[in-house]
Design an enzyme around this catalytic site. Structure first.
Site, PDB file in Angstrom:
ATOM      1  CG  ASN A 122      -7.599  -2.440  -5.595  1.00 52.63           C
ATOM      2  OD1 ASN A 122      -7.383  -1.372  -6.184  1.00 52.63           O
ATOM      3  ND2 ASN A 122      -6.906  -2.830  -4.548  1.00 52.63           N
ATOM      4  CD  GLU A 169      -4.573 -14.515  -2.607  1.00 58.87           C
ATOM      5  OE1 GLU A 169      -4.606 -13.826  -1.564  1.00 58.87           O
ATOM      6  OE2 GLU A 169      -4.069 -15.644  -2.668  1.00 58.87           O
ATOM      7  CB  ALA A 228      -0.922   0.034   1.222  1.00 62.48           C
ATOM      8  CE1 TYR A 272       0.275  -5.270  -7.488  1.00 66.43           C
ATOM      9  CE2 TYR A 272      -2.062  -5.794  -7.440  1.00 66.43           C
ATOM     10  CZ  TYR A 272      -0.907  -5.436  -6.781  1.00 66.43           C
ATOM     11  OH  TYR A 272      -0.927  -5.241  -5.422  1.00 66.43           O
TER      12      TYR A 272
END
Ligand SMILES: CC(C)(COP(=O)(O)OP(=O)(O)OC[C@H]1O[C@@H](n2cnc3c(N)ncnc32)[C@H](O)[C@@H]1OP(=O)(O)O)[C@@H](O)C(=O)NCCC(=O)NCCS
Length: 149
Positions: free
Chosen positions: A111, A106, A73, A118
């Protein structure tokens, strides 16, 4: 902006937990970061510092030649500055040096920000776990990247 990517230390834990709690609807219990940092030999814990202040955190688990991104994060004030991508890249480069050939993660199906990051980094979707997140029943998307390609 001076960006420093380095391993997490005990002194970072208060800010790391604050970033965790403000970023996730299911934050880790306080003891989890202590455990990852001090007691889990599979864990590599990283932070990104911006001008001397911790702005992002990442925990990655090493399992023989595979790695699993356990958490990542960036503090809300520091998003969209390339910090998350650079921190993940650093952790993956280090993992590859330790012999890791493939990394997994995961991500919540809703999101979009994380998925965009990614994908941009080369992760591909390889499956779904239905109703994986217990707070709202959201699906998890499973993604992976080959590091030896
Ligand atoms: C996902 C997260 C870690 C990204 O961190 P970040 O430091 O903001 O990411 P970066 O600035 O390095 O972004 C890299 C790329 O990802 C994509 N991206 C990141 N945030 C995005 C958003 N909100 N919308 C669309 N694309 C986004 C973009 O392609 C971006 O590149 P660009 O800014 O040059 O367009 C951050 O949004 C976050 O902490 N979210 C809450 C916690 C979380 O969801 N963690 C991931 C759990 S799986």
């Amino acid at each position: 902006m001076t960006l420093t990517l380095r391993r997490m230390t005990e002194a970072d834990l208060a800010v790391v937990q604050q970033i965790d709690r403000s970023s996730f609807s299911l934050p880790w219990p306080e003891r989890s970061f202590h455990f990852e940092l001090n007691s889990n030999p599979a864990s590599r814990c990283w932070v990104a510092e911006v001008d001397g202040q911790v702005a992002a955190m990442l925990v990655i688990w090493m399992i023989v030649d595979e790695a699993h991104i356990a958490t990542l994060a960036t503090h809300a004030n520091h998003r969209r500055k390339g910090i998350g991508r650079k921190l993940l890249l650093k952790a993956l480069e280090q993992a590859a040096q330790e012999g890791v050939r493939r990394a997994f993660l995961e991500v919540r199906s809703g999101n979009e920000a994380a998925q965009a990051m990614y994908r941009e980094m080369g992760f591909v979707e390889d499956g779904r776990r239905k109703r994986y997140y217990r707070d709202n029943g959201e699906d998890a998307i499973l993604m992976s990247i080959n590091l030896d390609a």
